[in-house]
Design an enzyme around this catalytic site. Structure first.
Site, PDB file in Angstrom:
ATOM      1  N   GLU A   1     -20.878  33.495  67.089  1.00 62.16           N
ATOM      2  CA  GLU A   1     -20.971  32.582  68.236  1.00 62.16           C
ATOM      3  C   GLU A   1     -21.010  33.326  69.559  1.00 62.16           C
ATOM      4  O   GLU A   1     -21.850  33.041  70.414  1.00 62.16           O
ATOM      5  CB  GLU A   1     -19.792  31.603  68.253  1.00 62.16           C
ATOM      6  CG  GLU A   1     -20.014  30.322  67.480  1.00 62.16           C
ATOM      7  CD  GLU A   1     -19.877  30.540  66.018  1.00 62.16           C
ATOM      8  OE1 GLU A   1     -19.356  31.592  65.629  1.00 62.16           O
ATOM      9  OE2 GLU A   1     -20.292  29.670  65.238  1.00 62.16           O
TER      10      GLU A   1
ATOM     11  N   HIS B   1     -11.352  21.073  63.192  1.00 68.58           N
ATOM     12  CA  HIS B   1     -12.728  20.615  63.339  1.00 68.58           C
ATOM     13  C   HIS B   1     -12.837  19.315  64.111  1.00 68.58           C
ATOM     14  O   HIS B   1     -13.876  18.669  64.076  1.00 68.58           O
ATOM     15  CB  HIS B   1     -13.358  20.392  61.949  1.00 68.58           C
ATOM     16  CG  HIS B   1     -13.781  21.632  61.267  1.00 68.58           C
ATOM     17  ND1 HIS B   1     -12.910  22.463  60.635  1.00 68.58           N
ATOM     18  CD2 HIS B   1     -15.005  22.195  61.132  1.00 68.58           C
ATOM     19  CE1 HIS B   1     -13.568  23.479  60.124  1.00 68.58           C
ATOM     20  NE2 HIS B   1     -14.849  23.350  60.410  1.00 68.58           N
TER      21      HIS B   1
END
Lengths: 426, 403
Positions: free
Chosen positions: B125, B194
């Site tokens: 990322e 999440h």
């Protein structure tokens, strides 16, 4: 091609004993200086300023590198030599002036000086075109200067004046110049590496997707030994090699990350070895010798320009001052500092130029004088420049403050009849 | 493409949370052979026709009455059109290419635009967000996908420090026309790591534009606006909305359609209480408004569409009309979007308030896994109804009793 995946063994300069008797006079040949135990604070350190070196010369450096080179064909022409010399002198004089200005209160905040590392900046950046990009860390004044940003603009930026290259909004650690393709100036170490990889990506994209066939722009990413342990560095080594991006990763290994010695922080201190692990050549070079750096740089930049992919270059260099102007610099062994001070890249180049008859003493002195004037002029200019006006505080947050979709007349852009002319051809 | 065919999976059911699993929508009948083959080199005429089909059918339906489109298709078509119009636009992220997108948002783009413009990245990322920023410095227009915005925390240094702040630090020399997009907020049973909503975090950073679409029209218009915008945009989608179908007007299907950034939409006009919401909560707020209608409370529902810049003008105008405000969000309550709206209203329209502002947010806990606990951890329609009634002094339940 002289760059292979193996290391380039460079013999360090052998020194003559300096006048401090308590020092270890004879140094054996070794690549990385032994400074285990340099965390001991010893006696008062004498900071060796460049003026002392140039005039008094109590420490004599005999560069056998320079001796070897003078027997071979000359590595650079007179113009190149003078250009590089002037660039290095400018970097040194500028940084010394920064220190003076800081202690007089004209400059503030974090200031990180580049003294001693000029060979890396001049050796690499002087080979670039204007369209090539440079991405750096917070130690970026000299990278900006080498790339062509005027000294006036950099000094004004450091003073926080509106005539600075970033109108005073960036500061010491955030030198940006769209004109000279200096993409910063990042305070977070490792942050510049992905940005540099993206700039290299753009070059490849322009060539392959946008079909600008002659786009061979190269990007240089400068960062230090501490950064070589950071995750983003490895992520970008991987992706740059994977996609064969035109980038050169230049590690300015000055052995210290603030007070953390490279040996204490790294499991395998040979940073150049990390290149082949990711599928690119890793090169180690003596970063105190601008000619060697220049040779390696030519190879690496040439590789990138031909589309052969990235290179990792580790330059062994040293910063003569502390990490920043606020750093008392107590942890480094004065012996070590003295050894590297004796390998001052500017002195070495001067010696080479004179010995190989590329320039005379007078010409070099003239350059030094000229640079002094440039730096003085920069300080005057910065001093006399105005501070940013109040209205500047809220400017430049967005390129398009109203947000796309609302035109300057306040109507929705999508209502504008001319807007549909850019319709997608699906 | 399944957007032409209404399937039972797509009609929203009142009060239900949709469990969307990977690929469930891709039982799309006409696409099966293309998916099955998955070889980039087989470009038969049949495939070519099938790739053309989604837009062809969109054009065919131009003149007919309301057309339905899922949010997923809206996003896909917006990306498709922007990539076709501007060769500088490219998509980068994990699984966006051969996998057709982790949530199938980038389906078909690899076949159409090739691997130089739809880039599958390694799991990096920080690396690829930074690469996107570097590319944007030089004028390309990357669309960086985060598989969910939770993973953007690994790259948040680049979103904020090298993207958002660069135009300011360089005094306008270097602008960053990048879009960071991906699903945000809770899904269903995906656990604490999440499920976080990042609207408040990104919404507090000057230099970023933060957009939160709800319907398909929002998704299309705002994504196109985001891609064309010269500044960094954080585009917060919602996984559970991807499969929901919404009617789209003919205007919304035009390839140059885009919505203004920074303007909220009044989804439902009312005069008794203002309910502000964004993303999935707009749907809940609308349903709550229907329930409130039966009790004689006429609620006005505002779809924020844009967290930064926040449309304070619309919100304040509405509050001045209704005199009561309920803010709804799924994120953590402290320092949330509702807090900012409340402060804005108190600063600008204090004299118009007839009741304290009601803030509905997620529970102040990391998201639990158990289904019943998760339901308690996020606002439900009943919570919105209760809060609106409290704001209208119709309820006996005091403030502190509700979780």
């Amino acid at each position: 091609m002289s760059i292979s995946s193996g290391p380039k063994i460079i013999r360090p300069i052998t020194l003559q004993p300096c006048n401090r008797s308590s020092d270890n006079p004879i140094l054996s040949d070794h690549r990385i200086t032994t400074f285990i135990g340099s965390t001991r604070t010893l006696r008062l350190t004498q900071s060796i300023s460049s003026s002392q070196r140039r005039s008094a010369s109590t420490i004599v450096a005999v560069s056998d590198v320079a001796k070897r080179k003078s027997n071979k064909n000359l590595l650079l022409t007179k113009e190149e030599g003078l250009e590089v010399y002037e660039d290095m002198i400018l970097g040194r004089a500028f940084e010394d002036m920064c220190a003076q200005m800081y202690y007089r209160g004209k400059m503030f905040g974090f200031v990180h000086l580049y003294n001693g590392q000029e060979a890396v900046s001049s050796g690499f950046i002087k080979l670039l075109k204007k369209e090539d990009s440079v991405v750096s860390t917070y130690r970026d004044h000299v990278h900006a200067l080498s790339k062509g940003v005027p000294a006036r603009a950099v000094m004004s930026e450091l003073f926080g004046k509106t005539t600075g290259c970033c109108r005073g909004q960036g500061g010491s650690m955030h030198m940006f110049s769209a004109e000279h393709n200096v993409l910063g100036g990042f305070a977070f170490i490792g942050e510049g590496i992905p940005v540099a990889t993206g700039a290299a990506f753009t070059s490849k994209y322009k060539r392959e997707v946008l079909k600008e066939a002659d786009c061979d722009h190269v990007t240089l990413a400068f960062f230090g030994d501490g950064t070589a342990n950071n995750g983003q560095f490895f992520e970008c080594l991987n992706m740059a090699a994977l996609w064969k991006l035109p980038i050169v990763f230049v590690v300015e290994n000055n052995l210290w990350a603030i007070g953390m010695s490279h040996l204490r922080a790294t499991s395998d201190p040979a940073i150049w070895k990390k290149g082949p692990a990711f599928g690119m050549p890793g090169v180690h070079v003596d970063g105190m010798d601008v000619l060697k750096v220049r040779e390696v740089a030519k190879d690496a930049i040439g590789r990138a320009r031909r589309g052969e992919g990235p290179t990792l270059v580790e330059c062994e260099t040293y910063r003569f001052r502390g990490h920043s102007l606020a750093d008392p610099d107590e942890l480094r062994d004065p012996n070590e500092k003295a050894r590297y001070a004796a390998r001052d890249p500017i002195t070495a180049l001067k010696k080479y130029l004179i010995e190989s008859k590329l320039a005379s003493e007078a010409e070099l002195k003239a350059i030094e004088k000229k640079v002094d004037e440039v730096v003085e002029d920069a300080v005057e200019f910065a001093d006399e420049s105005p501070v940013p006006s109040r209205s500047q505080l809220l400017e430049n947050v967005f390129a398009d403050p109203r947000g796309f979709g609302i035109g300057p007349d306040g109507r929705y852009r999508c209502e504008d009849p001319k807007f549909t002319q850019g319709t997608a051809q699906v | 493409m399944s957007h032409c065919i209404a399937s039972p999976l797509q009609t929203p059911v009142a009060g239900d949370r949709k469990i969307v699993t990977f690929g469930s929508n891709m039982l799309g009948i006409v696409r099966q052979s293309v998916n099955g083959a998955r070889s980039l080199s087989s470009q038969g005429f049949g495939d070519y026709m099938m790739r053309l089909r989604p837009v062809a059918s969109a054009m065919r339906r131009y003149s007919s009455a309301t057309k339905e489109m899922t949010v997923r298709d809206a996003l896909n078509s917006a990306l498709d059109e922007e990539m076709a119009a501007d060769p500088n636009v490219f998509v980068m992220g994990e699984e966006v290419g051969e996998y057709q997108g982790a949530y199938k948002i980038t389906k078909g783009l690899l076949d159409k635009y090739g691997p130089e413009r739809v880039l599958d990245t390694p799991i990096t990322e920080a690396g690829f967000a930074g690469i996107g920023v570097g590319a944007a410095y030089h004028g390309l227009r990357p669309v960086i996908e985060f598989m969910t915005f939770n993973f953007s925390m690994q790259a948040i240094d680049h979103v904020i420090n090298s993207a958002a702040k660069s135009n300011y630090m360089s005094a306008g020399q270097i602008n960053v026309p990048i879009v960071f997009r991906g699903p945000n907020g809770p899904a269903a049973g995906v656990g604490a790591q999440h499920s976080q909503c990042y609207g408040a975090w990104y919404g507090s950073v000057p230099g970023l534009k933060v957009l939160v679409p709800y319907s398909s029209e929002d998704a299309r218009g705002l994504l196109k606006a985001a891609i064309r915008d010269p500044d960094p945009v954080v585009f917060l989608e919602n996984e559970l909305l991807y499969g929901e179908s919404f009617p789209v007007s003919a205007e919304a299907l035009d390839s140059s359609f885009c919505l203004p950034i920074g303007k909220a939409k009044i989804e439902r006009e009312g005069k008794d209480v203002t309910i502000t919401a964004f993303s999935k909560m707009v749907g809940y707020a609308l349903k709550a408004a229907e329930i409130l209608e039966k009790d004689g409370i006429n609620a006005e529902v505002i779809n924020l569409r844009s967290i930064r810049p926040l449309d304070r003008a619309t919100i304040n105008a509405s509050v001045r009309k209704t005199n009561r405000l309920v803010t709804v969000e799924e994120g953590f309550p402290q320092h949330g979007i509702g807090a900012e709206i409340c402060a804005s209203v108190v600063e600008d329209s204090f004299g118009y308030l007839d009741a304290p502002v009601e803030r509905i947010a997620g529970a102040d806990v990391p998201t639990p896994y158990a289904a019943n606990l998760e339901r308690m951890a996020f606002p439900q329609i009943e919570d919105i109804v209760r809060a609106a009634k409290r704001a209208c002094y119709r309820s006996a339940v005091p403030l502190a009793a509700t979780a």
